[in-house]
Design a protein around this motif. Structure first.
Motif, PDB file in Angstrom:
ATOM      1  N   ARG A 139      -9.607  21.158 -34.439  1.00  0.00           N
ATOM      2  CA  ARG A 139     -10.079  19.827 -34.073  1.00  0.00           C
ATOM      3  C   ARG A 139     -11.451  19.875 -33.416  1.00  0.00           C
ATOM      4  O   ARG A 139     -12.282  18.986 -33.643  1.00  0.00           O
ATOM      5  N   ASP A 147     -14.715  17.677 -34.503  1.00  0.00           N
ATOM      6  CA  ASP A 147     -15.401  16.786 -33.555  1.00  0.00           C
ATOM      7  C   ASP A 147     -16.859  17.186 -33.358  1.00  0.00           C
ATOM      8  O   ASP A 147     -17.675  16.358 -32.943  1.00  0.00           O
ATOM      9  N   ARG A 186     -19.583  15.009 -35.097  1.00  0.00           N
ATOM     10  CA  ARG A 186     -19.889  13.632 -34.716  1.00  0.00           C
ATOM     11  C   ARG A 186     -21.359  13.447 -34.361  1.00  0.00           C
ATOM     12  O   ARG A 186     -21.985  12.459 -34.759  1.00  0.00           O
ATOM     13  N   SER A 189      -9.830  12.995 -35.587  1.00  0.00           N
ATOM     14  CA  SER A 189      -9.876  12.073 -34.459  1.00  0.00           C
ATOM     15  C   SER A 189     -10.400  10.707 -34.876  1.00  0.00           C
ATOM     16  O   SER A 189     -11.128  10.566 -35.873  1.00  0.00           O
ATOM     17  N   LEU A 197     -14.212  10.434 -35.146  1.00  0.00           N
ATOM     18  CA  LEU A 197     -14.767  11.015 -36.369  1.00  0.00           C
ATOM     19  C   LEU A 197     -14.566  10.072 -37.557  1.00  0.00           C
ATOM     20  O   LEU A 197     -15.501   9.812 -38.320  1.00  0.00           O
TER      21      LEU A 197
END
Length: 511
Positions: A316, A320, A323, A382, A385
């Protein structure tokens, strides 16, 4: 004995910085000393340069030699300074004329026998040298095809130190290189050409791919294995137009610094396609390195496509990390040796299975994943994202009847690419006088000022904004996609049909 001065280029990311190389040959204990923050590879240049000069049958000064690299505060890394160091020392010793090397740039690594070996990052280095105006750059013969891409720069390819010294002594035009000294490009391999016509049974996903190519938008595809997600993503580059010259030089410079520039194609005219494995680390995706900071996958995909297959399998924190470059179009890598900024404006394509067992939700399948397991699996992507992904498509497995019926509607990549090119031409005409080329690049401030759709067209989005199903960032994404849909339909401004379609793509449509 005297002081001689020449020039080379240090790379900071993909930016070339001019470095003055000075050599002082004087009285004292014999030896060569390098100053100016050299790294280990550059410190070893002392032995390489001395052996190359001696083995080329030139005298080496039996004196105290000090080589200074200016500016002293700029860290110097790599072996591309070998040639400049050798020239400054030989000029200070009177072997070559001092005036001949004063304004010339030298790039190249020296072999112990005097051969001039190729180095990385020649294109961005020459782009940095070209800022000084009409300059002459000596490069290794193996890098000559890459070097001549920069206009208004006189490139002198050399294969051996003796050849270079004799040219400097005579002061005439550089000699023609023998054919055997040039690195011949490898024979092109015949690989099957990907075509959008290979994808049958996913009309909505094919339409989403066309919209993404026309506007430079990001895409997320959710569906079971075998439905064509990877097949679609791999054919997205075939819909994109060739890179413009300035963009092609940017992409080529990045790949040159990374050392993966194809020898048979010194100028990358096609958008790159990068597909990292799901075990990739943050450094390999974003960029990094302990001593030399290298560009990561997001920079290698600059002006192209970054495809992340099995996206939930990526850690994860790796996902991330995308982004920031998705918003700014560049990525800054900070290390103890300093900070380096790489360009990273790419189209992100994510593909994901609906659950860990990757079974379809059709009758007869054996998926036993609970809703909690499915939420936890897709939760690795997420919300922030996915909020940056313009279009979301759920693809399903097609039946035999659907496959047979859709064959008559399948179009080739060439046909779709023509529509994409026409849509991009309309966007370019509309954005004339601005630094942006596609709808995805328009900043939010101008999106709601100069490029805001009519109140009637904005009504579907304002309703979702009031209900909380659409964020402010999502609103910007929907407006950009609506402009792309208008360009594909040859409309001057997006209407309610375009904004409704763009909103459905952002919320997620089922193929």
């Amino acid at each position: 004995m005297a002081v001689a001065r020449t020039r080379s280029v240090a790379l900071v990311g993909v930016t070339g910085r001019t470095v003055e190389v000075e050599a002082d040959v004087g009285n004292g204990l014999a030896g060569i000393h390098l100053i100016g923050l050299p790294d280990t590879a550059l410190s070893e240049a002392r032995d390489r340069v001395r052996s190359a000069v001696v083995n080329s049958n030139y005298p080496w000064p039996d004196a105290r030699i000090i080589v200074s690299l200016f500016p002293a505060s700029l860290p110097k890394r790599g072996s591309q300074f070998d040639l400049a160091i050798a020239m400054s020392v030989m000029a200070a010793a009177g072997v070559v004329p001092t005036a001949r090397i004063a304004e010339t740039f030298f790039l190249g690594e020296l072999g112990l026998d005097g051969r001039i070996r190729p180095v990385r990052g020649v294109l961005p280095a020459i782009l940095g040298a070209a800022q000084h105006g009409d300059v002459t750059v000596v490069v290794p013969a193996a890098n000559s095809a890459e070097a001549v891409l920069v206009p208004d720069v006189k490139v002198v390819p050399m294969a051996h130190l003796r050849q270079l010294v004799e040219w400097l002594r005579r002061g005439d035009e550089p000699p023609e290189l023998p054919i055997e000294e040039l690195d011949e490009p490898p024979e092109p391999t015949t690989e099957p050409v990907a075509d959008l016509a290979d994808v049958v049974g996913q009309p909505v996903a094919r339409r989403a791919l066309e919209v993404c190519a026309a506007g430079g938008h990001n895409l997320w595809m959710l569906g079971p294995p075998g439905c064509g997600k990877t097949l679609l993503a791999e054919r997205l580059p075939t819909l994109l137009p060739d890179l413009e010259l300035d963009h092609a030089l940017e992409v080529t410079a990045i790949h040159s610094v990374a050392g993966i520039l194809p020898p048979s194609a010194p100028l990358m005219s096609r958008p790159p396609f990068v597909s990292p494995h799901h075990t990739a680390s943050v450094a390999s995706i974003i960029g990094g390195g302990s001593t030399i900071v290298r560009p990561g996958a997001v920079s290698l995909a600059h002006r192209g496509v970054l495809f992340m297959d099995e996206a939930p399998e990526f850690p994860r924190h790796v996902l991330d990390a995308l982004r920031q470059p998705l918003e700014s179009g560049r990525v800054t890598v900070s290390r103890s040796i300093g900070s380096v900024t790489f360009p990273a404006r790419f189209m992100l394509v994510l593909a994901a299975n609906p659950c860990p067992c990757a079974q379809a939700e059709d009758p007869g399948e054996t998926c036993k994943c609970s809703p909690t397991i499915k939420r936890r699996y897709l939760g690795r992507l997420s919300g922030p994202l996915l909020d940056r992904v313009d279009m979301k498509v759920t693809v399903a497995r097609s039946s035999r009847r659907e496959l047979m019926a859709d064959r008559q509607f399948v179009e080739t990549s060439k046909t779709v690419a023509e529509r994409v090119h026409a849509a991009r031409e309309r966007a370019t005409k509309r954005l004339a006088g601005t630094p942006w080329r596609t709808n995805a690049e328009i900043p939010s401030s101008l999106l709601h000022a100069d490029y805001r759709p009519s109140p009637a067209a904005m009504k579907p989005m304002t309703s979702c904004l009031d209900s909380g199903t659409l964020t402010a960032r999502g609103l910007d994404r929907v407006v950009r996609v609506s402009w792309t849909l208008a360009d594909l339909a040859d409309k001057p401004t997006p209407g309610e049909a375009e904004t409704t379609a763009a909103l459905s793509f952002w919320l997620g449509v089922r193929s």
